[in-house]
Design an enzyme around this catalytic site. Structure first.
Site, short mmCIF file in Angstrom:
data_model
loop_
_atom_site.label_atom_id
_atom_site.label_comp_id
_atom_site.label_asym_id
_atom_site.label_seq_id
_atom_site.Cartn_x
_atom_site.Cartn_y
_atom_site.Cartn_z
N TYR A 1 -7.84 -6.19 0.59
CA TYR A 1 -6.55 -6.04 1.69
C TYR A 1 -6.61 -3.94 1.16
O TYR A 1 -5.50 -3.42 2.24
CB TYR A 1 -5.61 -6.89 1.21
CG TYR A 1 -3.70 -6.11 1.08
CD1 TYR A 1 -3.73 -6.06 2.47
CD2 TYR A 1 -2.70 -5.48 0.63
CE1 TYR A 1 -2.22 -5.40 3.04
CE2 TYR A 1 -1.62 -4.48 0.91
CZ TYR A 1 -1.73 -4.70 2.49
OH TYR A 1 -0.31 -4.15 2.72
N ASP B 1 -2.90 -9.45 4.23
CA ASP B 1 -2.01 -9.91 3.62
C ASP B 1 -1.17 -10.80 4.04
O ASP B 1 -1.42 -11.18 4.96
CB ASP B 1 -1.26 -8.67 2.49
CG ASP B 1 -0.09 -8.59 3.82
OD1 ASP B 1 -0.26 -9.29 4.90
OD2 ASP B 1 1.16 -7.78 2.90
N GLU C 1 0.71 0.11 -2.00
CA GLU C 1 0.21 -0.64 -1.27
C GLU C 1 0.07 -1.71 -2.74
O GLU C 1 0.32 -2.48 -2.53
CB GLU C 1 -1.07 -0.46 -0.51
CG GLU C 1 -1.34 -0.11 1.02
CD GLU C 1 -0.10 -0.96 1.51
OE1 GLU C 1 0.08 -2.21 1.27
OE2 GLU C 1 0.58 -0.34 2.79
#
Ligand code: ADE
Length: 373
Positions: A141, A159, A58
């Site tokens: 996020y 996001d 991520e």
């Protein structure tokens, strides 16, 4: 609900009883998960739910495309397979593995976070959204992605992709670059998102944003699982939504970059530990557009110490807030110029092979790298 020609579940909305925003989002859950189950791309970080892998992927995926991330992810995991190995990494090695991904503070924050996890969390990622949020480099996020994908906690991971999909789906004209608007979407999704498979739900929204409701150009509504409920599709407003605030101008900076060669070695230097490209190695460069006749003066060498000089093509590199407009020179020095003289004090002459293996040279210098032969 019905399955369309493209194998997607579609929900029909009655014209005489339009859905509220919450109802619309709740109605999206099933088609979204159905689509994700059928069409999700096979990606290395989707092989299992190891929180460490989810976390690394991520962070890498922020500001970087999936295809670009794949090889970096594999290499990174091979060298740093877990939190303790990342915490113990040499910074130069870490940055070298990050070379080319850009936004290097992400790499430094990863290590900072790995150290905190080692010292305060028994070397493990906490299975708790609020705890995750306290960690360095982890915002809402990333905390949402780790919590939902690795630990099945029903929190959203919002996001840019998700903001685009949700604002189009609900025909929301607000400026999504504003933190308050993002917060509203997070609250809305927290209330309405699927609670059985929150990780798949979040990844499905991200996936729709990446490959269907694309950031540049026309969305591929024909293959979208959300098409029948999407208000922007109904009203053909994809060019208006999401609302794009006027762009702030980047600061332009002229720079002159030197590929300096001496006895087959190349001069590099380490950048300061703070600011743009902190702690990375770079080709020597100065502010301004230096003309050919001033090169020796700027480099503080005598004209007769320069064996060969060549003007290199101009190049441009765009950072988030600055743009470098670069001029370049290839300068081959004679051996009479000693490496340890004053003007050279922050330069290191390295073998060309070492530049590949050891010294992280950011992409900004890519255009001049190819003149190192
Ligand atoms: N972009 C951000 N997170 C992602 C993920 N988990 N899969 C694919 N693309 C992504």
């Amino acid at each position: 609900m019905y399955e369309n020609l493209y194998g997607q579940l579609q929900v029909l909305e009655r014209k005489d009883a339009p859905l509220s925003q919450e109802e619309r989002l709740r109605a999206a859950n099933r088609p979204l998960l159905y689509w994700y189950g059928k069409y999700a791309r096979k990606l290395p970080w989707r092989e299992n739910k190891d929180p460490y892998r989810i976390w690394i992927s991520e962070i890498m995926l922020q500001q970087t495309r999936v295809e670009a991330v794949k090889p970096y992810f594999q290499r990174f995991l091979k060298e740093f397979p877990d939190i303790p190995s990342l915490a113990a990494a040499e910074e130069d090695r870490l940055l070298k593995l990050w070379e080319g991904l850009g936004y290097y503070s992400r790499a430094r924050n990863l290590q900072k976070c790995a150290k905190v996890l080692t010292e305060d969390y028994g070397g493990r990622m906490p299975a708790d959204y609020k705890e995750l949020l306290k960690l360095p480099g982890i915002g809402s996020y990333t905390a949402g992605a780790i919590a939902s994908i690795a630990f099945s906690i029903p929190v959203p991971a919002v996001d840019g992709n998700v903001l685009r999909v949700v604002s189009r789906f609900t025909e929301n004209r607000e400026d999504m670059t504003k933190p308050a608007e993002k917060k509203k979407i997070e609250v809305l999704l927290t209330e309405t998102m699927d609670r059985e498979s929150p990780g798949d739900f979040n990844q499905a929204l991200i996936e729709v944003g990446a490959i269907v409701c694309v950031p540049n150009g026309e969305p591929k509504c024909m293959v979208c699982p959300l098409a029948s409920l999407c208000l922007v599709r109904r009203d053909n407003l994809w060019q208006e939504i999401p609302f794009k605030p006027p762009k702030r101008k980047r600061r332009m900076e002229q720079r002159t970059v030197f590929v300096v060669e001496r006895k087959g070695k190349i001069a590099v230097r380490k950048r300061p530990p703070k600011g743009l490209l902190a702690s990375l190695y770079e080709l020597p460069n100065v502010e301004g557009k230096i003309s050919e006749d001033r090169v020796s003066q700027v480099l503080e060498v005598q004209n007769d110490e320069i064996l060969h000089m060549e003007v290199l093509p101009e190049a441009k590199h765009i950072f988030s807030h600055v743009e470098w407009d670069m001029t370049g020179y290839l300068v081959r020095l004679s051996e009479t110029k000693k490496e340890d003289e004053k003007a050279w004090k922050d330069w290191i002459f390295v073998e060309k092979d070492e530049l590949k293996g050891q010294y992280p040279l950011p992409n900004a210098f890519q255009a001049y790298r190819k003149f190192i032969k």
